[in-house]
Design a protein around this motif. Structure first.
Motif, short mmCIF file in Angstrom:
data_model
loop_
_atom_site.label_atom_id
_atom_site.label_comp_id
_atom_site.label_asym_id
_atom_site.label_seq_id
_atom_site.Cartn_x
_atom_site.Cartn_y
_atom_site.Cartn_z
N LYS A 236 35.04 133.60 40.21
CA LYS A 236 36.21 132.95 40.81
C LYS A 236 36.23 131.46 40.47
O LYS A 236 37.28 130.88 40.19
CB LYS A 236 36.19 133.15 42.32
N VAL A 237 35.06 130.84 40.48
CA VAL A 237 34.96 129.43 40.12
C VAL A 237 35.30 129.23 38.64
O VAL A 237 36.04 128.31 38.27
CB VAL A 237 33.54 128.89 40.42
N ALA A 238 34.78 130.11 37.79
CA ALA A 238 35.04 130.01 36.35
C ALA A 238 36.53 130.15 36.04
O ALA A 238 37.05 129.51 35.12
CB ALA A 238 34.24 131.07 35.60
N LEU A 239 37.23 130.98 36.83
CA LEU A 239 38.66 131.20 36.59
C LEU A 239 39.50 129.97 36.91
O LEU A 239 40.67 129.91 36.53
CB LEU A 239 39.14 132.39 37.42
N ARG A 240 38.92 128.99 37.58
CA ARG A 240 39.61 127.73 37.80
C ARG A 240 39.62 126.87 36.55
O ARG A 240 40.39 125.92 36.43
CB ARG A 240 38.95 126.95 38.94
N HIS A 241 38.75 127.20 35.60
CA HIS A 241 38.58 126.39 34.39
C HIS A 241 39.02 127.11 33.12
O HIS A 241 39.30 126.44 32.11
CB HIS A 241 37.11 125.99 34.24
N PHE A 242 39.04 128.44 33.13
CA PHE A 242 39.40 129.21 31.95
C PHE A 242 40.54 130.17 32.27
O PHE A 242 40.59 130.73 33.37
CB PHE A 242 38.22 130.05 31.45
N PRO A 243 41.44 130.41 31.31
CA PRO A 243 42.38 131.52 31.46
C PRO A 243 41.59 132.83 31.53
O PRO A 243 40.53 132.95 30.90
CB PRO A 243 43.23 131.44 30.19
N PRO A 244 42.06 133.84 32.27
CA PRO A 244 41.28 135.07 32.47
C PRO A 244 40.82 135.74 31.17
O PRO A 244 39.64 136.09 31.05
CB PRO A 244 42.26 135.97 33.25
N PHE A 245 41.72 135.94 30.22
CA PHE A 245 41.33 136.65 29.01
C PHE A 245 40.35 135.82 28.19
O PHE A 245 39.42 136.36 27.58
CB PHE A 245 42.57 137.00 28.16
N THR A 246 40.55 134.51 28.17
CA THR A 246 39.62 133.62 27.46
C THR A 246 38.22 133.74 28.06
O THR A 246 37.22 133.84 27.34
CB THR A 246 40.09 132.16 27.54
N LEU A 247 38.15 133.73 29.39
CA LEU A 247 36.86 133.85 30.07
C LEU A 247 36.20 135.18 29.72
O LEU A 247 34.98 135.23 29.47
CB LEU A 247 37.06 133.74 31.58
N ALA A 248 36.99 136.26 29.68
CA ALA A 248 36.43 137.59 29.41
C ALA A 248 35.82 137.67 28.02
O ALA A 248 34.69 138.13 27.85
CB ALA A 248 37.53 138.65 29.57
N VAL A 249 36.54 137.20 27.00
CA VAL A 249 36.02 137.33 25.63
C VAL A 249 34.90 136.33 25.36
O VAL A 249 33.94 136.64 24.65
CB VAL A 249 37.16 137.18 24.59
N PHE A 250 34.99 135.13 25.94
CA PHE A 250 33.91 134.15 25.78
C PHE A 250 32.63 134.66 26.44
O PHE A 250 31.53 134.48 25.91
CB PHE A 250 34.31 132.81 26.40
N ARG A 251 32.78 135.28 27.59
CA ARG A 251 31.61 135.83 28.29
C ARG A 251 30.90 136.85 27.43
O ARG A 251 29.67 136.81 27.28
CB ARG A 251 32.05 136.46 29.61
N THR A 252 31.65 137.79 26.86
CA THR A 252 31.04 138.84 26.05
C THR A 252 30.39 138.28 24.80
O THR A 252 29.27 138.67 24.43
CB THR A 252 32.10 139.88 25.67
N THR A 253 31.07 137.36 24.13
CA THR A 253 30.53 136.78 22.90
C THR A 253 29.25 135.99 23.18
O THR A 253 28.25 136.11 22.46
CB THR A 253 31.57 135.87 22.24
#
Length: 286
Positions: free
Chosen positions: A35-52
């Protein structure tokens, strides 16, 4: 389901209990940190960056022991593509996208359906049997979680419906990943399995990662955002997945998935401790 004699390690073994407790704590905290991370990243960006980024961490763990653990059966390549898609791409992407449209309480409740889905899928694939103890245990655990989460008002007409459905899709993907992974877990170490799964996932989402990287305003992401992303990639993705597959070699898929019932309870407690949320009576009942 019967397991080879060499894998029959008692569930009460201290090392197993401690590692599973650590995994549950990591995943429970992940709801709040995401939830905190979503304040800084768009959702899809956060998802793909997390996996990479998680793939990079897993490779760092794997490379020093690659010579000893680099064993791969050609007949299993399709299985690892399947595991990478369902367990990493679908599960992690739907989790982040769902959480961006729903609450921690809703998300944790829906994810607690995973043991039910695992038991059904395992039964359909002939890996486990329905027993009275399993059915009663799953039902009682879900009722407890439902009581806890009903404090926040779960409704089909809720504005969080889209997020709830996305989260459910991710939970179903992880349930399938758990059962399918059990079929090959005894042939590979946890580190090798996760390395292959994450390499598949990172390869599939590479175009999206590059695209989102070009779109992102890197200077607008604060230190808190980067630390949250690192936590999600290193701990909730790499470390927790390694523990999960290590445990999956030693206990049944249903028993491993049932641990998800602890996540709503712990996530709520963490919310009380760190987000000053109200300690509701239904928390104690649930």
């Amino acid at each position: 389901m019967t397991t080879p004699a060499r894998l029959r390690i008692p569930a009460s073994r201290p090392k197993l209990i401690l590692l599973l407790a650590l995994m549950v704590l990591i995943w429970s905290a992940n709801f709040i940190i995401a939830k905190v991370a979503l304040r800084h990243f768009p959702p899809f960006t956060l998802a793909v960056f997390r996996t990479t980024l998680a793939t990079a961490f897993v490779l760092l763990f794997f490379l020093p022991v690659a010579r000893r653990q680099l064993r791969f059966r050609r007949s299993d390549w399709r299985k690892f593509i399947e595991l990478g898609i369902y367990g990493v791409v679908f599960n992690q992407t739907f989790f982040v996208l769902g959480l961006s449209h729903t609450s921690v309480a809703h998300s944790s409740l829906i994810i607690s359906l995973s043991p039910v889905l695992v038991l059904i899928i395992a039964r359909l694939r002939g890996l486990e049997e329905f027993t009275g103890a399993k059915v009663v245990g799953v039902a009682m655990s879900f009722i407890g979680v439902a009581i806890l989460s009903s404090e926040h008002g779960v409704s089909l007409h809720s504005p969080t419906l889209m997020g709830d459905l996305l989260t459910l899709s991710g939970s179903a993907a992880f349930a399938y990943y758990t059962v399918a992974g059990k079929e090959v877990a005894d042939r590979y170490s946890s580190l090798a399995m996760n390395t292959y799964c994450y390499l598949v996932a990172a390869t599939l989402i590479l175009p999206f990662t590059l695209w989102q990287g070009l779109q992102l305003d890197w200077g607008a992401v604060g230190t808190t955002g980067w630390l949250s992303l690192i936590y999600m990639a290193l701990f909730s993705s790499a470390v927790a997945y390694l523990i999960y597959y290590w445990a999956l070699r030693r206990i049944s898929a249903t028993r491993a998935a049932t641990l998800s019932y602890l996540q709503p309870v712990l996530a709520t407690l963490l919310g009380v401790l760190f987000l000053a949320e109200h300690l509701a009576p239904r928390l104690l009942v649930g």
